[in-house]
Design a protein around this motif. Structure first.
Motif, PDB file in Angstrom:
ATOM      1  N   GLU A 241      29.225  38.963  21.164  1.00 47.56           N
ATOM      2  CA  GLU A 241      28.756  40.605  21.758  1.00 47.56           C
ATOM      3  C   GLU A 241      28.354  40.231  23.339  1.00 47.56           C
ATOM      4  O   GLU A 241      29.678  40.988  24.538  1.00 47.56           O
ATOM      5  CB  GLU A 241      28.472  41.458  20.678  1.00 47.56           C
ATOM      6  N   GLN A 242      27.442  39.410  23.425  1.00 45.13           N
ATOM      7  CA  GLN A 242      27.078  39.390  24.559  1.00 45.13           C
ATOM      8  C   GLN A 242      28.036  38.605  25.566  1.00 45.13           C
ATOM      9  O   GLN A 242      27.968  39.224  26.918  1.00 45.13           O
ATOM     10  CB  GLN A 242      26.013  38.789  24.351  1.00 45.13           C
ATOM     11  N   ASP A 243      28.534  37.553  25.189  1.00 45.36           N
ATOM     12  CA  ASP A 243      29.316  37.032  25.749  1.00 45.36           C
ATOM     13  C   ASP A 243      30.844  37.647  26.394  1.00 45.36           C
ATOM     14  O   ASP A 243      31.135  37.591  27.684  1.00 45.36           O
ATOM     15  CB  ASP A 243      29.969  36.069  25.663  1.00 45.36           C
ATOM     16  N   LEU A 244      31.059  38.766  25.567  1.00 47.76           N
ATOM     17  CA  LEU A 244      32.318  39.593  26.024  1.00 47.76           C
ATOM     18  C   LEU A 244      31.967  41.258  26.990  1.00 47.76           C
ATOM     19  O   LEU A 244      32.444  40.748  27.912  1.00 47.76           O
ATOM     20  CB  LEU A 244      32.845  40.204  24.966  1.00 47.76           C
ATOM     21  N   LEU A 245      30.198  41.205  26.672  1.00 46.75           N
ATOM     22  CA  LEU A 245      29.450  41.764  27.760  1.00 46.75           C
ATOM     23  C   LEU A 245      29.494  41.525  29.149  1.00 46.75           C
ATOM     24  O   LEU A 245      29.587  41.957  30.345  1.00 46.75           O
ATOM     25  CB  LEU A 245      29.269  43.035  27.108  1.00 46.75           C
ATOM     26  N   ASN A 246      28.833  40.297  28.815  1.00 50.39           N
ATOM     27  CA  ASN A 246      28.840  39.518  30.444  1.00 50.39           C
ATOM     28  C   ASN A 246      30.039  39.105  31.387  1.00 50.39           C
ATOM     29  O   ASN A 246      30.214  39.083  32.449  1.00 50.39           O
ATOM     30  CB  ASN A 246      28.093  38.732  30.411  1.00 50.39           C
ATOM     31  N   SER A 247      31.384  39.174  30.383  1.00 50.03           N
ATOM     32  CA  SER A 247      32.807  39.183  30.875  1.00 50.03           C
ATOM     33  C   SER A 247      33.588  39.513  31.343  1.00 50.03           C
ATOM     34  O   SER A 247      33.604  40.072  32.721  1.00 50.03           O
ATOM     35  CB  SER A 247      33.708  37.814  29.862  1.00 50.03           C
ATOM     36  N   ARG A 248      33.084  40.895  31.039  1.00 52.63           N
ATOM     37  CA  ARG A 248      33.425  41.898  31.602  1.00 52.63           C
ATOM     38  C   ARG A 248      32.812  42.903  32.719  1.00 52.63           C
ATOM     39  O   ARG A 248      33.431  43.245  33.720  1.00 52.63           O
ATOM     40  CB  ARG A 248      33.547  42.935  30.488  1.00 52.63           C
ATOM     41  N   LEU A 249      31.597  42.738  32.674  1.00 49.67           N
ATOM     42  CA  LEU A 249      30.642  42.950  33.692  1.00 49.67           C
ATOM     43  C   LEU A 249      31.185  42.268  34.910  1.00 49.67           C
ATOM     44  O   LEU A 249      31.035  42.673  36.120  1.00 49.67           O
ATOM     45  CB  LEU A 249      29.229  43.097  33.627  1.00 49.67           C
ATOM     46  N   HIS A 250      30.985  40.783  35.022  1.00 49.24           N
ATOM     47  CA  HIS A 250      31.288  40.031  36.031  1.00 49.24           C
ATOM     48  C   HIS A 250      32.506  40.358  37.140  1.00 49.24           C
ATOM     49  O   HIS A 250      33.548  40.185  37.321  1.00 49.24           O
ATOM     50  CB  HIS A 250      31.800  38.745  35.437  1.00 49.24           C
ATOM     51  N   ARG A 251      33.577  40.934  35.262  1.00 42.45           N
ATOM     52  CA  ARG A 251      35.253  41.202  36.154  1.00 42.45           C
ATOM     53  C   ARG A 251      34.925  42.706  36.714  1.00 42.45           C
ATOM     54  O   ARG A 251      36.040  42.615  37.922  1.00 42.45           O
ATOM     55  CB  ARG A 251      36.356  41.418  34.626  1.00 42.45           C
ATOM     56  N   ILE A 252      34.147  43.585  36.219  1.00 41.20           N
ATOM     57  CA  ILE A 252      33.800  44.747  37.291  1.00 41.20           C
ATOM     58  C   ILE A 252      33.088  44.146  38.337  1.00 41.20           C
ATOM     59  O   ILE A 252      33.993  45.175  39.615  1.00 41.20           O
ATOM     60  CB  ILE A 252      32.555  45.152  36.264  1.00 41.20           C
TER      61      ILE A 252
END
Length: 202
Positions: free
Chosen positions: A180-191
């Motif tokens: 979940e943390q990896d997914l959130l970090n990935s989304r945050l990076h894309r944003i």
């Protein structure tokens, strides 16, 4: 033969024998059960221990013994893992499961010792102050060695299984949290990347 100790020494009739087992995907020789009457091997092992320091860890133990044996072209003298480690640590839970007694017995036949993988037992919070579940391989071997233990209390099988399930669930939960943390970090990076591009900074 059965032993509940971490290190077992036997009066062996062969020279410079250790136990070979798989370690980290490569073949390594474990020196937990080791008899050395070869002077070159003894000297080389002592010299390497002095060089790396007498601290148990990645530079000593199986890696050190393996490198010395390979350097002296003596790796062939190591016994098969079935002699001292007939049950792999990935299967250690079977040692405590009554349903797996025959499976364990079959693998232990012909072995000089059975490693109980106490470090893994501790990770699963399996107590060492009470006998293992009745009917399990470890339980039967303990009673074979010391029949007086028959009246001692045993760890209920339901408790044992609950401990195993708890550790399994905890590990899965921690894996899910990391995912979940990896997914959130990935989304945050894309944003952030999208915002930089939109603002002309990226």
């Amino acid at each position: 033969m059965f032993s509940s100790r971490r290190t077992v020494c036997f009066p062996l009739s062969f020279k410079s024998r250790g136990d070979s087992r798989r370690l980290g995907g490569s073949s390594a020789t474990n020196g937990a059960v080791l008899y050395v009457d070869d002077e070159a091997l003894r000297r080389a092992t002592s010299d390497d221990l002095e060089r790396v320091g007498d601290v148990f860890g990645s530079k000593t133990g199986p890696k050190l013994i393996t490198s010395v044996l390979q350097r002296l072209n003596l790796a062939r003298v190591a016994e098969s893992s079935s002699v001292y480690y007939p049950i792999h640590y990935n299967e250690f839970i079977r040692l405590y499961e009554p349903d797996h007694y025959e499976w364990c017995k079959e693998r232990a036949d012909g072995a000089l010792a059975v490693h109980l993988w106490n470090e893994f037992r501790a990770r699963y919070f399996i107590p060492s102050t009470i006998l293992p579940p009745a009917g399990s391989f470890v339980y039967r071997r303990l009673l074979q060695a010391c029949p007086e233990l028959a009246s001692a209390p045993t760890l209920p099988l339901t408790t044992f299984r609950a401990l195993v399930d708890y550790v399994g669930l905890s590990r899965n939960y921690n894996r899910l949290l990391k995912l979940e943390q990896d997914l959130l970090n990935s989304r945050l990076h894309r944003i952030k990347s999208g915002l930089r591009r939109a603002l002309g900074r990226g």
